[in-house]
Write a protein that holds these residues in place. Structure first.
Motif, PDB file in Angstrom:
ATOM      1  N   ARG A   1     -16.446  55.132 -54.134  1.00 51.27           N
ATOM      2  CA  ARG A   1     -15.729  54.113 -53.157  1.00 51.27           C
ATOM      3  C   ARG A   1     -16.440  54.206 -51.934  1.00 51.27           C
ATOM      4  O   ARG A   1     -16.327  53.250 -51.159  1.00 51.27           O
ATOM      5  N   GLY A   2     -17.104  55.369 -51.459  1.00 50.80           N
ATOM      6  CA  GLY A   2     -17.964  55.374 -50.126  1.00 50.80           C
ATOM      7  C   GLY A   2     -19.224  54.596 -50.274  1.00 50.80           C
ATOM      8  O   GLY A   2     -19.796  54.374 -49.405  1.00 50.80           O
ATOM      9  N   ILE A   3     -19.756  53.986 -51.367  1.00 53.10           N
ATOM     10  CA  ILE A   3     -20.722  53.147 -51.573  1.00 53.10           C
ATOM     11  C   ILE A   3     -20.678  51.904 -50.740  1.00 53.10           C
ATOM     12  O   ILE A   3     -19.720  51.179 -51.238  1.00 53.10           O
ATOM     13  N   ARG A   4     -21.340  51.543 -49.854  1.00 52.68           N
ATOM     14  CA  ARG A   4     -21.407  50.441 -49.013  1.00 52.68           C
ATOM     15  C   ARG A   4     -22.112  49.435 -49.874  1.00 52.68           C
ATOM     16  O   ARG A   4     -23.205  49.619 -50.576  1.00 52.68           O
ATOM     17  N   ASP A   5     -22.082  48.086 -49.403  1.00 56.35           N
ATOM     18  CA  ASP A   5     -22.981  46.850 -49.915  1.00 56.35           C
ATOM     19  C   ASP A   5     -24.177  47.276 -49.454  1.00 56.35           C
ATOM     20  O   ASP A   5     -24.730  47.795 -48.308  1.00 56.35           O
ATOM     21  N   GLY A   6     -25.159  46.559 -50.417  1.00 57.11           N
ATOM     22  CA  GLY A   6     -26.634  46.517 -49.806  1.00 57.11           C
ATOM     23  C   GLY A   6     -27.528  47.759 -50.287  1.00 57.11           C
ATOM     24  O   GLY A   6     -28.521  48.054 -49.819  1.00 57.11           O
ATOM     25  N   VAL A   7     -27.068  48.270 -51.734  1.00 55.29           N
ATOM     26  CA  VAL A   7     -27.984  49.174 -52.318  1.00 55.29           C
ATOM     27  C   VAL A   7     -29.328  48.538 -52.514  1.00 55.29           C
ATOM     28  O   VAL A   7     -29.419  47.502 -53.235  1.00 55.29           O
ATOM     29  N   GLN A   8     -30.283  49.172 -52.444  1.00 51.95           N
ATOM     30  CA  GLN A   8     -31.793  48.714 -52.759  1.00 51.95           C
ATOM     31  C   GLN A   8     -32.422  49.740 -53.535  1.00 51.95           C
ATOM     32  O   GLN A   8     -32.438  50.851 -53.368  1.00 51.95           O
TER      33      GLN A   8
ATOM     34  N   LEU B   1     -23.479  55.268 -47.272  1.00 53.60           N
ATOM     35  CA  LEU B   1     -22.593  55.840 -47.965  1.00 53.60           C
ATOM     36  C   LEU B   1     -21.261  56.553 -47.064  1.00 53.60           C
ATOM     37  O   LEU B   1     -22.012  57.183 -46.008  1.00 53.60           O
ATOM     38  N   LEU B   2     -20.043  56.302 -47.182  1.00 54.05           N
ATOM     39  CA  LEU B   2     -19.103  56.926 -46.318  1.00 54.05           C
ATOM     40  C   LEU B   2     -18.409  58.045 -46.715  1.00 54.05           C
ATOM     41  O   LEU B   2     -18.357  58.005 -48.269  1.00 54.05           O
ATOM     42  N   GLY B   3     -18.208  58.841 -45.957  1.00 52.79           N
ATOM     43  CA  GLY B   3     -17.423  60.251 -46.800  1.00 52.79           C
ATOM     44  C   GLY B   3     -16.685  60.726 -45.624  1.00 52.79           C
ATOM     45  O   GLY B   3     -16.707  60.282 -44.493  1.00 52.79           O
ATOM     46  N   THR B   4     -16.036  61.917 -45.993  1.00 52.83           N
ATOM     47  CA  THR B   4     -15.082  62.719 -45.078  1.00 52.83           C
ATOM     48  C   THR B   4     -15.405  64.014 -44.809  1.00 52.83           C
ATOM     49  O   THR B   4     -15.636  64.851 -46.111  1.00 52.83           O
ATOM     50  N   GLU B   5     -15.713  64.653 -43.851  1.00 52.54           N
ATOM     51  CA  GLU B   5     -15.622  65.881 -43.346  1.00 52.54           C
ATOM     52  C   GLU B   5     -16.953  66.907 -43.899  1.00 52.54           C
ATOM     53  O   GLU B   5     -17.547  67.730 -43.259  1.00 52.54           O
ATOM     54  N   ARG B   6     -17.567  66.433 -45.216  1.00 54.73           N
ATOM     55  CA  ARG B   6     -18.565  67.106 -45.580  1.00 54.73           C
ATOM     56  C   ARG B   6     -19.445  66.322 -46.558  1.00 54.73           C
ATOM     57  O   ARG B   6     -19.126  65.443 -47.258  1.00 54.73           O
ATOM     58  N   LEU B   7     -20.814  66.885 -46.660  1.00 51.30           N
ATOM     59  CA  LEU B   7     -22.017  66.117 -47.285  1.00 51.30           C
ATOM     60  C   LEU B   7     -22.741  67.223 -48.203  1.00 51.30           C
ATOM     61  O   LEU B   7     -23.280  68.152 -47.583  1.00 51.30           O
ATOM     62  N   ASP B   8     -22.895  67.114 -49.338  1.00 50.97           N
ATOM     63  CA  ASP B   8     -23.630  67.799 -50.131  1.00 50.97           C
ATOM     64  C   ASP B   8     -24.651  67.105 -50.816  1.00 50.97           C
ATOM     65  O   ASP B   8     -24.500  66.040 -51.466  1.00 50.97           O
ATOM     66  N   ILE B   9     -25.769  67.669 -51.135  1.00 52.62           N
ATOM     67  CA  ILE B   9     -27.157  66.975 -51.769  1.00 52.62           C
ATOM     68  C   ILE B   9     -27.657  68.217 -52.920  1.00 52.62           C
ATOM     69  O   ILE B   9     -27.861  69.130 -52.343  1.00 52.62           O
ATOM     70  N   VAL B  10     -27.781  67.744 -54.167  1.00 51.01           N
ATOM     71  CA  VAL B  10     -28.240  68.552 -55.187  1.00 51.01           C
ATOM     72  C   VAL B  10     -29.752  68.279 -55.088  1.00 51.01           C
ATOM     73  O   VAL B  10     -30.193  67.165 -55.283  1.00 51.01           O
ATOM     74  N   PRO B  11     -30.691  69.131 -54.984  1.00 56.40           N
ATOM     75  CA  PRO B  11     -31.968  68.983 -54.829  1.00 56.40           C
ATOM     76  C   PRO B  11     -32.821  68.875 -55.975  1.00 56.40           C
ATOM     77  O   PRO B  11     -33.254  70.154 -56.708  1.00 56.40           O
ATOM     78  N   VAL B  12     -32.718  67.766 -56.761  1.00 55.03           N
ATOM     79  CA  VAL B  12     -32.989  67.872 -57.984  1.00 55.03           C
ATOM     80  C   VAL B  12     -34.480  67.970 -58.428  1.00 55.03           C
ATOM     81  O   VAL B  12     -34.955  67.963 -59.661  1.00 55.03           O
ATOM     82  N   GLY B  13     -35.272  67.493 -57.255  1.00 55.10           N
ATOM     83  CA  GLY B  13     -36.691  67.485 -57.686  1.00 55.10           C
ATOM     84  C   GLY B  13     -37.439  68.750 -57.888  1.00 55.10           C
ATOM     85  O   GLY B  13     -36.848  69.783 -57.335  1.00 55.10           O
ATOM     86  N   ALA B  14     -38.581  68.708 -58.674  1.00 50.56           N
ATOM     87  CA  ALA B  14     -39.214  69.873 -58.885  1.00 50.56           C
ATOM     88  C   ALA B  14     -39.792  70.535 -57.496  1.00 50.56           C
ATOM     89  O   ALA B  14     -39.818  71.689 -57.347  1.00 50.56           O
ATOM     90  N   THR B  15     -39.938  69.436 -56.533  1.00 51.56           N
ATOM     91  CA  THR B  15     -40.157  69.947 -54.925  1.00 51.56           C
ATOM     92  C   THR B  15     -39.529  68.942 -54.463  1.00 51.56           C
ATOM     93  O   THR B  15     -39.262  67.749 -54.641  1.00 51.56           O
ATOM     94  N   THR B  16     -38.442  69.391 -53.569  1.00 47.58           N
ATOM     95  CA  THR B  16     -37.501  68.490 -52.977  1.00 47.58           C
ATOM     96  C   THR B  16     -37.551  68.959 -51.332  1.00 47.58           C
ATOM     97  O   THR B  16     -37.574  69.903 -50.956  1.00 47.58           O
TER      98      THR B  16
END
Length: 464
Positions: A161-168, A218-233
């Motif tokens: 629901r937090g995805i705003r319009d205009g994803v490229q 992206l809209l969110g509340t209080e906290r943001l997490d990112i999973v570093p999926v790259g072999a190098t990130t």
């Protein structure tokens, strides 16, 4: 030492313990108000977007392998017949990026509901990198004909629901169509995906490294997490929020900037440090994705000292305040030969307990600092006026009020300090004990009796 003095000390201690009852009631009220606040924040998140986690992008490629099995049977007449049966095997390959770079800026806003507020953020982020597409995508060779299906590029987002319009999306120079929804088999059940078509040509070559670029709000509340999926990130985040709390299993680099006008943090990691490639393989094959999702980096947008947490910490010092005040009263009795009734001790203790109730009720409306100042002024003025009459000297009452105000001031500094609270609290207790020992260093406790040192107090008044 006279028994009357022992009875008085015991009675004062009992009154001090009884004063803990209203203090504990205030502590329960603080916990209740905090629970209400957390519920309101959760409601705001449900109405907008909850704490976000980004996992991906992940390249998902389904495959089908067709083999033909021949079975020979013999009938009653001895004639043989061969029957061919096609066997179909289906599966998929889920690949993580070879390189991943995340560049984002975070804008904060407050959303209010009644007395409470939640911190909402808008993340403007660009993810770019590349994939390794070796021949066969590491799929073991086998009999039959292998057919590759349409590949999908999946970006996992906890709350779409937090995805705003205009994803490229740019995939190796093309702009494939985007579709809502993730792919559970890729380890990203929620989010969005892009149809990349068939990658047959790339898979038949010796090696291919298509690049990608995703621009997202992206809209969110209080906290943001990112999973570093790259072999190098590499992840770089910046915001004007001055009080970030870095969370997750990976902390930012030493060059992180923290200042009054915001922060800028950078994380660098690899699969050697996180073991994410193996964890994701387990996630894609057996749907056991908890370990994969837990290897994240992130930031929480919180106040450095939460209102209810600060009030709760102050309440923990309630018994110390009562004990020090009663000790000061008792020293006046001993050193100035005054008699103070236990009821008067109880009234002063009740005023000290009311301070915490005023603090929690006022701070929800005008903020902690101003609420603390108003509650302190009210309680110090009341106790100073009352003590002036109890000690039969307004000068003593004013002196007592000044000392109590200094104690409240020290408590405020202690509460606002995150790193030195324990040290300052220990020094405060030590200073009070040292002051009491110095003040009574020449007192002959065996010589004290109810007739000389505590006038107006008979042994019967102390419980005899």
């Amino acid at each position: 030492m006279q028994r009357s003095l022992l009875w008085k000390i015991a009675l004062i201690g009992a009154v001090a313990l009884l004063m803990q009852i209203p203090v504990e009631m205030v502590r329960g009220l603080v916990a209740e108000r905090k629970q209400v606040r957390d519920g309101v924040v959760a409601d705001i998140a449900r109405g907008s977007a909850e704490a976000q986690k980004i996992a991906g992008p992940i390249l998902y490629v389904p495959w089908t392998r067709r083999t033909t099995e021949a079975t020979t049977t013999t009938d009653e007449g001895g004639r043989s017949r061969t029957v061919s049966k096609e066997k179909i095997e289906r599966g998929h390959v889920a690949l993580l990026p070879r390189t991943l770079t995340v560049d984002g800026t975070i804008a904060l806003q407050e959303k209010h509901r009644s007395l409470y507020k939640a911190h909402l953020y808008t993340l403007n982020v660009t993810l770019h990198g590349s994939f390794d597409l070796p021949p066969g995508l590491f799929l073991p060779e086998g009999p039959g004909m292998l057919e590759w299906g349409r590949a999908l590029l999946v970006l996992g987002i906890r709350d779409p629901r937090g995805i705003r319009d205009g994803v490229q999306l740019d995939w190796d120079g093309t702009s494939p169509s985007l579709h809502p929804g993730g792919v559970e088999a890729a380890g990203a059940p929620t989010g969005f995906h892009a149809d990349l078509g068939r990658l047959t040509d790339s898979l038949s070559k010796t090696s291919a490294r298509p690049s990608f670029r995703i621009v997202l709000s992206l809209l969110g509340t209080e906290r943001l997490d990112i999973v570093p999926v790259g072999a190098t990130t590499t992840v770089s985040l910046a915001s004007t929020w001055p009080h970030p709390s870095f969370t997750g299993q990976i902390l930012p680099d030493a060059g992180t900037r923290l200042a009054a006008d915001g922060f800028a943090a950078t994380w660098r990691t690899s699969h050697f440090a996180t073991n994410l490639a193996q964890l994701h393989q387990r996630c894609a094959q057996s749907r056991q994705c908890d370990a994969f999702n837990q290897h994240s980096l992130g930031v929480s947008f919180i106040q450095p000292v939460d209102l209810y947490q600060t009030v709760e910490r102050s309440v923990k010092y309630g018994f110390l305040f009562i004990l020090l005040t009663f000790a000061a009263f008792f020293l006046f009795e001993v050193l100035r030969q005054l008699a103070i009734h236990p009821v008067q001790y109880a009234l002063v203790g009740a005023a000290l307990a009311i301070f915490f109730l005023l603090l929690i009720s006022l701070s929800e409306h005008i903020g902690f600092a101003r609420a603390y100042a108003l509650a302190t002024c009210a309680c110090v003025a009341l106790i100073g006026y009352y003590v002036g009459h109890v000690l039969k000297s307004m000068r003593r009452g004013i002196g007592f009020a000044v000392a109590l105000a200094a104690l409240y001031g020290l408590l405020y500094v202690l509460l606002r300090s995150e790193d030195h609270a324990l040290l300052m609290g220990a020094l405060l207790v030590f200073a009070c004990l040292a002051a009491a020992m110095i003040a009574t260093r020449r007192v002959d406790w065996y010589a004290i009796n109810s007739a000389q040192s505590l006038p107006g107090a008979s042994s019967a008044s102390f419980g005899k």
